[in-house]
Each structure stands twice: as structure tokens, then as C-alpha cells.
Design a protein around this motif. Structure first.
Motif, PDB file in Angstrom:
ATOM      1  N   LEU A   1       0.675  -1.121   0.186  1.00 37.68           N
ATOM      2  CA  LEU A   1       0.007  -0.014   0.173  1.00 37.68           C
ATOM      3  C   LEU A   1       0.955   1.145  -0.070  1.00 37.68           C
ATOM      4  CD1 LEU A   1      -2.758  -0.920   2.474  1.00 37.68           C
ATOM      5  CD2 LEU A   1      -2.962  -0.561   0.084  1.00 37.68           C
ATOM      6  N   SER A   2       2.222   0.953   0.474  1.00 37.66           N
ATOM      7  CA  SER A   2       3.001   2.273   0.668  1.00 37.66           C
ATOM      8  C   SER A   2       3.917   2.495  -0.793  1.00 37.66           C
ATOM      9  CB  SER A   2       3.788   2.284   1.911  1.00 37.66           C
ATOM     10  OG  SER A   2       4.537   1.382   1.733  1.00 37.66           O
ATOM     11  N   GLY A   3       3.798   1.624  -1.479  1.00 40.04           N
ATOM     12  CA  GLY A   3       4.595   1.512  -2.481  1.00 40.04           C
ATOM     13  C   GLY A   3       6.131   1.113  -2.411  1.00 40.04           C
ATOM     14  N   GLY A   4       6.224   0.498  -1.054  1.00 46.96           N
ATOM     15  CA  GLY A   4       7.663   0.153  -0.789  1.00 46.96           C
ATOM     16  C   GLY A   4       8.350   0.882   0.164  1.00 46.96           C
ATOM     17  N   ARG A   5       7.511   1.939   0.487  1.00 47.54           N
ATOM     18  CA  ARG A   5       8.088   3.227   1.415  1.00 47.54           C
ATOM     19  C   ARG A   5       7.862   3.266   2.592  1.00 47.54           C
ATOM     20  NH1 ARG A   5      12.010   5.125  -1.330  1.00 47.54           N
ATOM     21  NH2 ARG A   5      11.625   7.216  -0.108  1.00 47.54           N
ATOM     22  N   ASP A   6       7.165   2.117   3.366  1.00 48.02           N
ATOM     23  CA  ASP A   6       7.309   2.264   4.773  1.00 48.02           C
ATOM     24  C   ASP A   6       8.194   1.425   5.466  1.00 48.02           C
ATOM     25  OD1 ASP A   6       5.964   1.459   7.248  1.00 48.02           O
ATOM     26  OD2 ASP A   6       4.256   2.276   6.574  1.00 48.02           O
ATOM     27  N   PHE A   7       9.107   2.370   6.109  1.00 47.77           N
ATOM     28  CA  PHE A   7      10.082   2.016   6.888  1.00 47.77           C
ATOM     29  C   PHE A   7       9.762   0.999   7.891  1.00 47.77           C
ATOM     30  CE2 PHE A   7      13.210   2.454  10.245  1.00 47.77           C
ATOM     31  CZ  PHE A   7      14.487   2.142   9.721  1.00 47.77           C
ATOM     32  N   ALA A   8       8.798   1.220   8.672  1.00 48.49           N
ATOM     33  CA  ALA A   8       8.446   0.419   9.954  1.00 48.49           C
ATOM     34  C   ALA A   8       8.068  -0.937   9.514  1.00 48.49           C
ATOM     35  CB  ALA A   8       7.579   1.157  10.831  1.00 48.49           C
ATOM     36  N   ALA A   9       7.126  -0.811   8.593  1.00 52.21           N
ATOM     37  CA  ALA A   9       6.785  -2.249   7.983  1.00 52.21           C
ATOM     38  C   ALA A   9       7.692  -3.163   7.501  1.00 52.21           C
ATOM     39  CB  ALA A   9       5.521  -1.797   6.866  1.00 52.21           C
ATOM     40  N   LEU A  10       8.823  -2.421   6.602  1.00 53.70           N
ATOM     41  CA  LEU A  10       9.744  -3.272   6.084  1.00 53.70           C
ATOM     42  C   LEU A  10      10.635  -3.793   7.177  1.00 53.70           C
ATOM     43  CD1 LEU A  10      10.770  -0.843   3.205  1.00 53.70           C
ATOM     44  CD2 LEU A  10      10.156  -3.356   3.002  1.00 53.70           C
TER      45      LEU A  10
END
Length: 110
Positions: free
Chosen positions: A59-68
Motif C-alpha cells: 500500500l505504501s509503494g514499498g516506502r514504509d520503513f517500519a513495515a519493512l
């Protein structure tokens, strides 16, 4: 113990509420997905936790630091160190969000 049982009940109730909220909003709220992932991580349901964190990443386009970072944690716990390392490398590429103190410093510098 009583406290542990209460905590487990709280997590189960939270999981149910988050699932209802996601169903109501069409599954677009990354915060709800992230919290649901943490609930599954707490319960030890790694496949469900991974699905939640991957949804946030998507959903973040691969840009969510915490989720990664959370995804890497799930992969590490699941015995997949190479995948965990790749997720952490992706997180480092994105970089952490600015901290509150960094935001204050930037405002003062203006």
C-alpha cells in the motif's frame, strides 16, 4: 497467569476490531494493517503477520520503513535470514521517518 490471559484476550479483541475496521474501509488503512500484523506477531501466527506487513509495504509503494523492518523481523523468526536481510536493506534504502527532534531542528533553521 491472570495477566497473561488478560493480555491474550486484549490482543484477540484488538484483532477482531482491526479486522472489522479493515473490512469497513476496504483494507486501505496502513496503520490498522500494521497493528494487526503486530497482534499476529504477538500471537505467533507468523504467516498472518507477514501478510499484514506485506500489505502495508504494498500500500505504501514499498516506502514504509517500519513495515519493512517488521517484515524482516517476521522473516527472521521464520528462519529466512536472506529474506530478512533483503527487507532490512529495502528499509535502509527508504530510510527512517524524521524524528520529532529533527523536525524541530529543521523549523529552527528556517
Amino acid at each position: 497467569t491472570g495477566a497473561a490471559a488478560g493480555g491474550a484476550r486484549d490482543v484477540e479483541l484488538s484483532t477482531q476490531v482491526l479486522e472489522m475496521a479493515l473490512a469497513a474501509d476496504g483494507g486501505r488503512d496502513t496503520e490498522n494493517w500494521s497493528q494487526l500484523g503486530h497482534n499476529h506477531l504477538y500471537k505467533g501466527t507468523l504467516a498472518a503477520a507477514e501478510r499484514c506487513f506485506r500489505t502495508v509495504v504494498d500500500l505504501s509503494g514499498g516506502r514504509d520503513f517500519a513495515a519493512l523492518c517488521s517484515l524482516a523481523d517476521v522473516q527472521r523468526r521464520d528462519g529466512r535470514p536472506e529474506e530478512a536481510l533483503a527487507s532490512l536493506q529495502a528499509a535502509l534504502t527508504v530510510g527512517p521517518p524524521p524524528s520529532t527532534s529533527m523536525q524541530r531542528q529543521a523549523l529552527r533553521a528556517r
